[in-house]
Design a protein around this motif. Structure first.
Motif, PDB file in Angstrom:
ATOM      1  N   LEU A  37       1.085  -1.504  -0.018  1.00  0.00           N
ATOM      2  CA  LEU A  37       0.116  -0.105  -0.077  1.00  0.00           C
ATOM      3  C   LEU A  37       0.835   1.220  -0.093  1.00  0.00           C
ATOM      4  O   LEU A  37       0.390   2.211  -0.695  1.00  0.00           O
ATOM      5  N   ALA A  38       2.069   1.201   0.574  1.00  0.00           N
ATOM      6  CA  ALA A  38       3.001   2.293   0.685  1.00  0.00           C
ATOM      7  C   ALA A  38       3.704   2.623  -0.683  1.00  0.00           C
ATOM      8  O   ALA A  38       4.275   3.539  -0.822  1.00  0.00           O
ATOM      9  N   ASP A  39       3.693   1.744  -1.576  1.00  0.00           N
ATOM     10  CA  ASP A  39       4.378   1.930  -2.804  1.00  0.00           C
ATOM     11  C   ASP A  39       3.886   3.180  -3.396  1.00  0.00           C
ATOM     12  O   ASP A  39       2.441   3.292  -3.658  1.00  0.00           O
ATOM     13  N   PRO A  40       4.698   4.123  -3.800  1.00  0.00           N
ATOM     14  CA  PRO A  40       4.050   5.222  -4.511  1.00  0.00           C
ATOM     15  C   PRO A  40       3.953   5.025  -5.989  1.00  0.00           C
ATOM     16  O   PRO A  40       3.481   6.154  -6.819  1.00  0.00           O
ATOM     17  N   ALA A  41       3.745   3.809  -6.538  1.00  0.00           N
ATOM     18  CA  ALA A  41       3.440   3.735  -7.786  1.00  0.00           C
ATOM     19  C   ALA A  41       1.960   4.248  -8.285  1.00  0.00           C
ATOM     20  O   ALA A  41       1.165   3.956  -7.596  1.00  0.00           O
ATOM     21  N   PRO A  42       2.037   4.501  -9.696  1.00  0.00           N
ATOM     22  CA  PRO A  42       0.385   5.063  -9.990  1.00  0.00           C
ATOM     23  C   PRO A  42      -0.524   3.841  -9.724  1.00  0.00           C
ATOM     24  O   PRO A  42      -1.594   4.273  -9.508  1.00  0.00           O
ATOM     25  N   LEU A  43      -0.216   2.577  -9.810  1.00  0.00           N
ATOM     26  CA  LEU A  43      -1.109   1.617  -9.739  1.00  0.00           C
ATOM     27  C   LEU A  43      -1.742   1.375  -8.296  1.00  0.00           C
ATOM     28  O   LEU A  43      -2.851   1.452  -7.901  1.00  0.00           O
ATOM     29  N   THR A  44      -0.978   1.822  -7.350  1.00  0.00           N
ATOM     30  CA  THR A  44      -1.001   1.780  -5.817  1.00  0.00           C
ATOM     31  C   THR A  44      -2.078   2.942  -5.785  1.00  0.00           C
ATOM     32  O   THR A  44      -3.132   2.865  -4.848  1.00  0.00           O
ATOM     33  N   ARG A  45      -1.694   4.197  -6.120  1.00  0.00           N
ATOM     34  CA  ARG A  45      -2.371   5.417  -6.021  1.00  0.00           C
ATOM     35  C   ARG A  45      -3.866   5.437  -6.429  1.00  0.00           C
ATOM     36  O   ARG A  45      -4.811   5.732  -5.977  1.00  0.00           O
ATOM     37  N   ASP A  46      -3.738   4.534  -7.713  1.00  0.00           N
ATOM     38  CA  ASP A  46      -5.205   4.409  -8.276  1.00  0.00           C
ATOM     39  C   ASP A  46      -6.037   3.339  -7.389  1.00  0.00           C
ATOM     40  O   ASP A  46      -7.257   3.843  -7.278  1.00  0.00           O
ATOM     41  N   PHE A  47      -5.505   2.473  -6.832  1.00  0.00           N
ATOM     42  CA  PHE A  47      -6.243   1.548  -5.896  1.00  0.00           C
ATOM     43  C   PHE A  47      -6.809   2.464  -4.647  1.00  0.00           C
ATOM     44  O   PHE A  47      -7.940   2.424  -4.201  1.00  0.00           O
ATOM     45  N   TYR A  48      -5.935   3.390  -4.028  1.00  0.00           N
ATOM     46  CA  TYR A  48      -6.267   3.995  -3.109  1.00  0.00           C
ATOM     47  C   TYR A  48      -7.399   5.002  -3.251  1.00  0.00           C
ATOM     48  O   TYR A  48      -8.555   5.384  -2.649  1.00  0.00           O
ATOM     49  N   ASP A  49      -7.145   5.794  -4.312  1.00  0.00           N
ATOM     50  CA  ASP A  49      -8.114   6.914  -4.934  1.00  0.00           C
ATOM     51  C   ASP A  49      -9.602   6.070  -5.067  1.00  0.00           C
ATOM     52  O   ASP A  49     -10.550   6.611  -4.761  1.00  0.00           O
ATOM     53  N   HIS A  50      -9.547   4.863  -5.634  1.00  0.00           N
ATOM     54  CA  HIS A  50     -10.842   4.149  -6.045  1.00  0.00           C
ATOM     55  C   HIS A  50     -11.479   3.872  -4.725  1.00  0.00           C
ATOM     56  O   HIS A  50     -12.605   4.040  -4.364  1.00  0.00           O
ATOM     57  N   GLY A  51     -10.592   3.372  -3.585  1.00  0.00           N
ATOM     58  CA  GLY A  51     -11.211   2.753  -2.435  1.00  0.00           C
ATOM     59  C   GLY A  51     -11.623   3.882  -1.574  1.00  0.00           C
ATOM     60  O   GLY A  51     -12.612   3.514  -0.982  1.00  0.00           O
ATOM     61  N   GLU A  52     -11.125   5.049  -1.323  1.00  0.00           N
ATOM     62  CA  GLU A  52     -11.813   6.116  -0.620  1.00  0.00           C
ATOM     63  C   GLU A  52     -13.038   6.550  -1.378  1.00  0.00           C
ATOM     64  O   GLU A  52     -13.951   6.730  -0.303  1.00  0.00           O
ATOM     65  N   ALA A  53     -13.153   6.400  -2.384  1.00  0.00           N
ATOM     66  CA  ALA A  53     -14.402   7.045  -2.848  1.00  0.00           C
ATOM     67  C   ALA A  53     -15.535   5.889  -2.893  1.00  0.00           C
ATOM     68  O   ALA A  53     -16.703   6.268  -2.369  1.00  0.00           O
ATOM     69  N   ILE A  54     -15.147   4.656  -3.090  1.00  0.00           N
ATOM     70  CA  ILE A  54     -16.199   3.522  -2.659  1.00  0.00           C
ATOM     71  C   ILE A  54     -16.484   3.295  -1.404  1.00  0.00           C
ATOM     72  O   ILE A  54     -17.589   3.164  -1.019  1.00  0.00           O
TER      73      ILE A  54
END
Length: 179
Positions: free
Chosen positions: A16-33
């Protein structure tokens, strides 16, 4: 009246701490969900860290939801920098509201991308069970039920959307459940 507990668990392809775009994308989706799920009819609550942190999961205070726990098959990190999992624990009024929340809207769109974010495993990624009113399920309850489902298949003790049971332990289908 019994309430439906839902535990979900998945192993992420990167921490989860990985700064890569894929991880950020997952976090962004997760928070909205999560924000959206909390407003669905039939949603009664979900486990949140007391301080609202999204740290390492294992060191957070989860209040009445208990100490954070994971299935025995999780063999990745356990610190804020190495955790590579997504888990949720929630309460619902019934199967239909939970199904509608999971398979519509933002969550449905995210499900289409699950293989981008999560490792494929032979383990179930969700489990349901009924709890009595006034009971708050714990993370450990969810882990035990998910492991039971994996080891023994669906039963009133631990089941899925496709092999469901009502609050009395009778096999049921979503079409049979009143909304």
């Amino acid at each position: 009246m019994p309430r439906l507990a839902l535990y979900t668990f998945g192993v992420l392809k990167s921490p989860l701490a990985d700064p890569a775009p894929l991880t950020r994308d997952f976090y962004d989706h997760g928070e909205a969900i999560y924000r959206r799920m909390g407003r669905y009819p039939g949603h009664l609550g979900h486990a949140e860290a007391a301080a609202g942190d999204r740290g390492g999961h294992f060191d957070l205070d989860w209040g009445a939801w208990g100490e954070f726990a994971v299935p025995a098959w999780y063999d990745r990190g356990r610190t804020a920098k190495t955790v590579a999992l997504a888990a949720s624990l929630s309460l619902w009024t019934g199967l239909r509201p939970a199904f509608d929340a999971v398979y519509t809207g933002l969550h449905r769109e995210a499900l289409k991308r699950r293989h981008d974010w999560f490792e494929r495993t032979e383990h179930p990624n969700h489990v349901f069970w009924w709890v009595s009113e006034g009971t708050t399920p714990t993370w450990q309850d969810g882990v035990c039920r998910l492991e039971h489902l994996h080891d023994h298949g669906p039963a009133p003790h631990a089941f899925t959307f496709h092999h469901a049971f009502d609050g009395e332990g009778t096999p049921t289908r979503l079409a049979d459940e009143a909304t």
